[in-house]
Scaffold this motif. Sequence first.
Motif, PDB file in Angstrom:
ATOM      1  N   ASP A  82       0.836  -1.192   0.000  1.00  0.00           N
ATOM      2  CA  ASP A  82       0.000   0.000   0.000  1.00  0.00           C
ATOM      3  C   ASP A  82       0.880   1.255   0.000  1.00  0.00           C
ATOM      4  O   ASP A  82       1.797   1.364   0.805  1.00  0.00           O
ATOM      5  CB  ASP A  82      -0.888  -0.023   1.257  1.00  0.00           C
ATOM      6  CG  ASP A  82      -1.942   1.057   1.224  1.00  0.00           C
ATOM      7  OD1 ASP A  82      -2.681   1.130   0.235  1.00  0.00           O
ATOM      8  OD2 ASP A  82      -2.030   1.831   2.186  1.00  0.00           O
ATOM      9  N   GLY A  83       0.625   2.140  -0.932  1.00  0.00           N
ATOM     10  CA  GLY A  83       1.381   3.391  -0.980  1.00  0.00           C
ATOM     11  C   GLY A  83       2.626   3.338  -1.853  1.00  0.00           C
ATOM     12  O   GLY A  83       3.330   4.338  -2.003  1.00  0.00           O
ATOM     13  N   MET A  84       2.903   2.171  -2.419  1.00  0.00           N
ATOM     14  CA  MET A  84       4.088   2.003  -3.264  1.00  0.00           C
ATOM     15  C   MET A  84       3.797   2.526  -4.668  1.00  0.00           C
ATOM     16  O   MET A  84       2.678   2.396  -5.149  1.00  0.00           O
ATOM     17  CB  MET A  84       4.352   0.494  -3.350  1.00  0.00           C
ATOM     18  CG  MET A  84       5.756   0.094  -3.663  1.00  0.00           C
ATOM     19  SD  MET A  84       5.778  -1.724  -3.723  1.00  0.00           S
ATOM     20  CE  MET A  84       6.941  -2.078  -2.431  1.00  0.00           C
ATOM     21  N   VAL A 121       3.325   6.489 -14.026  1.00  0.00           N
ATOM     22  CA  VAL A 121       3.669   5.989 -12.694  1.00  0.00           C
ATOM     23  C   VAL A 121       2.664   6.589 -11.718  1.00  0.00           C
ATOM     24  O   VAL A 121       2.455   7.809 -11.701  1.00  0.00           O
ATOM     25  CB  VAL A 121       5.104   6.383 -12.286  1.00  0.00           C
ATOM     26  CG1 VAL A 121       5.427   5.844 -10.889  1.00  0.00           C
ATOM     27  CG2 VAL A 121       6.100   5.865 -13.300  1.00  0.00           C
ATOM     28  N   VAL A 122       1.998   5.728 -10.975  1.00  0.00           N
ATOM     29  CA  VAL A 122       0.985   6.176 -10.021  1.00  0.00           C
ATOM     30  C   VAL A 122       1.217   5.462  -8.688  1.00  0.00           C
ATOM     31  O   VAL A 122       2.075   4.586  -8.585  1.00  0.00           O
ATOM     32  CB  VAL A 122      -0.444   5.884 -10.529  1.00  0.00           C
ATOM     33  CG1 VAL A 122      -0.707   6.576 -11.862  1.00  0.00           C
ATOM     34  CG2 VAL A 122      -0.692   4.383 -10.660  1.00  0.00           C
ATOM     35  N   THR A 123       0.434   5.825  -7.676  1.00  0.00           N
ATOM     36  CA  THR A 123       0.536   5.171  -6.384  1.00  0.00           C
ATOM     37  C   THR A 123      -0.429   3.994  -6.329  1.00  0.00           C
ATOM     38  O   THR A 123      -1.596   4.129  -6.703  1.00  0.00           O
ATOM     39  CB  THR A 123       0.186   6.172  -5.262  1.00  0.00           C
ATOM     40  OG1 THR A 123       0.976   7.338  -5.455  1.00  0.00           O
ATOM     41  CG2 THR A 123       0.476   5.589  -3.896  1.00  0.00           C
ATOM     42  N   GLY A 124       0.061   2.862  -5.871  1.00  0.00           N
ATOM     43  CA  GLY A 124      -0.806   1.700  -5.694  1.00  0.00           C
ATOM     44  C   GLY A 124      -1.420   1.739  -4.306  1.00  0.00           C
ATOM     45  O   GLY A 124      -0.711   1.955  -3.323  1.00  0.00           O
ATOM     46  N   ARG A 125      -2.726   1.586  -4.241  1.00  0.00           N
ATOM     47  CA  ARG A 125      -3.378   1.579  -2.930  1.00  0.00           C
ATOM     48  C   ARG A 125      -4.244   0.340  -2.806  1.00  0.00           C
ATOM     49  O   ARG A 125      -4.771  -0.165  -3.795  1.00  0.00           O
ATOM     50  CB  ARG A 125      -4.267   2.813  -2.747  1.00  0.00           C
ATOM     51  CG  ARG A 125      -3.506   4.107  -2.758  1.00  0.00           C
ATOM     52  CD  ARG A 125      -3.980   5.026  -1.649  1.00  0.00           C
ATOM     53  NE  ARG A 125      -3.151   6.222  -1.582  1.00  0.00           N
ATOM     54  CZ  ARG A 125      -2.040   6.322  -0.851  1.00  0.00           C
ATOM     55  NH1 ARG A 125      -1.644   5.305  -0.087  1.00  0.00           N
ATOM     56  NH2 ARG A 125      -1.334   7.426  -0.859  1.00  0.00           N
TER      57      ARG A 125
END
Lengths: 153, 133, 387
Positions: B59-61, B73-77
């Motif tokens: 989470d948050g990577m 490129v985005v944040t994985g939640r």
Amino acid sequence: MPTPMEVYQLLPMTNCKKCGESTCMAFAVKLIRGEVGLEACTPLFEEDRYKDKLSKLQELFETVEGATETGLVIDTDKCTGCGNCVVACPVNVANDPHGTAVGRGPTNDRVILRVKDGVVVASNVHECRRFGKNRILCDLCIVTCPSGAIEFV
Amino acid sequence: MAGISRLIQAPEYEIKILIISDIFQSAESCRGRISREYQDLSAVVYLDKEDMKAWSIKDGMNVTLFNENGKIVVTGRSSKEEHRGIGLMPPSIYSMRLASFDETSGAIPLMVDARIRRGDGEVTGIRELCKKI
Amino acid sequence: MSTQVTATCPGCSCLCDDIEVVIEESEIREVGNACRKGASLFLNPDHPAYDLDAAIDEAIEILKNAKSPAIFGLDNTTIEAQRIAIKISEKLGCMIEDYSSIRYGDLLNFVVSSRIKTCTLDDVRDRADISIFWGSDAMSSQPRHLSRFSYFPRGEHKQKGWEFDRYAISIDIYRSPTAKVCREFLKVSPGQDPALMDEILGILSGKPPGSKELLKFSNEIKKADFGVIFAGSGLIHGLNRDMDKLIWFMEGLNEYGEFYLIPMVKGYNMRGFVEMMKRAQRQIEGSFLRALLDGGIDAALIVGADPMSDLPYSLSKKLLDIQTIVIDPRDTPTTEIADLVIHTGIAGVDNGGSAMRMDGVEFELVPCIKRDTPSDEAVLTRILEGL
Ligand code: SF4
Ligand code: SF4
Ligand code: SF4
Ligand code: SF4
């Protein structure tokens, strides 16, 4: 929210009845519901050996700070301001038949839930059906919420 | 060279991106769609918890999403719902970088095929996506 | 000194008209009853001042010099602004399009021309026994829809409360926030919506149901006197834009009760644009997206829209090659790439006008504070005059 078991294990577990309850477990349940205060368990405060337990308990119940006297906690970060709870709350409906009952904003100050600046705020919580002598386990504001923003602790 | 860079890159997985409204993102978009706050709510993909475990994404990577249309490129939640193999993204310039236009029907798709891999630097900035590549 | 006014919210196609705004020293201090999205519109700060005259002259120049201009957007602006935009398109002899057919195919035209039976949201509140959210997620896009009309309120013939009086179901490809609060959720695989319609009408006519949920749903349809489908873009996708199937399904349902359809449009005034085009006896000619793709446009006047965020990159990148004028209250990726940006106020907050709710009912948007920011209508009027 803490479970009765978690709270129980932090109490003296002696069932001494000083708090007025017959068991520590009964006290734990009431504590979670907000029906009694921690201070009623006098041994916790009087006996040094419970010092750690006491501070843990205080910490536990501090996290539910912001809870109203009925234990109603609103997580405004999660709230979308949709008003589902406002319109579904039976007290709102009874107290404001021409406003919240028909899906509009409140027309008087006697409602429990209303939306302000995009999130729900509570007032008149003593009128909540979960509170007082004839309380029932009403959960209409919880089941109608799309985001889990309302909890009772 | 290509072989080596593939070796040092994290493994890739297939993913379907479902583009769905998010009230928090859309509330923020009323104020503008350039801000940091808007970026934080738009440059994100909500992933199934099991998928995250399988793909070693925390989470948050940051994660890279790419297909023939582009790369972001985005944040994985982690998502509260179960949707194996599917990632949820709000509609924005980010998800639209992966979407393709269906020329026959004239429709903008709600579901997009892409690939995902862990990491790969900073979240793509909105202004960067406004530039011509 | 603070004053309180009641305002109408242009945050979505619900156009909630019970917003209580507290104003102090010509600033909005507090917003009551609006959802998170609506409140964030009202609590938006003003834009810094800019040279409006110069901007309008430049817009006129761009449009005059363009060989094949187009007007696009228009779902988030007032009826008055839409009318003038239509006039500009007539003056320039150019294409004008909103997102209605891009997102909903022919649905809006079918509803506006009564080929699909529709009703008002007030009818829904007063009478609906069953609300069907098909490919639409009100909780995320029209947050007060369920609390004001489609599930929770009491209405004229709905006095017992939603638990007893109403049934709500979400049909979607994933469990949306709307699905979470509805009584039932039916998960449909992408593209399987026509098959589901067959199955539902089949069960209603006596065929054995494929699942318990479907049986329950069919029984609710049979019990209902008044039902409404709230159709979202998910349904249009699921049907692969086949409107005949939808019409067939609606006719089938109407053998069991009164069934209506309301399009859950995005954009607070998409319904208004479709109605205004009809009243102006105009049809959308060609497709903005296709023209953009084929290089058939050399200038675009974009009103209240952010195609850079709404369109796949293969299309939006074409906007970088042409002249773009963007009229919008916000900073967006599209204003970022525009050749000319004219910031306007928000109708219902800074400026006045009117708009049509998703069900076609018209509402007036009265400004609640006085700011110098011009309205879309004012800017478009001056552009029209200058042409
Ligand atoms: S006073 Fe404390 S220790 Fe005694 S029964 Fe009550 S909770 Fe248990
Ligand atoms: S528990 Fe019931 S009465 Fe209390 S606030 Fe919630 S809905 Fe209203
Ligand atoms: S139902 Fe939940 S999200 Fe909606 S207003 Fe109430 S607390 Fe907020
Ligand atoms: S539901 Fe829509 S119109 Fe109503 S307050 Fe929210 S954003 Fe505004």
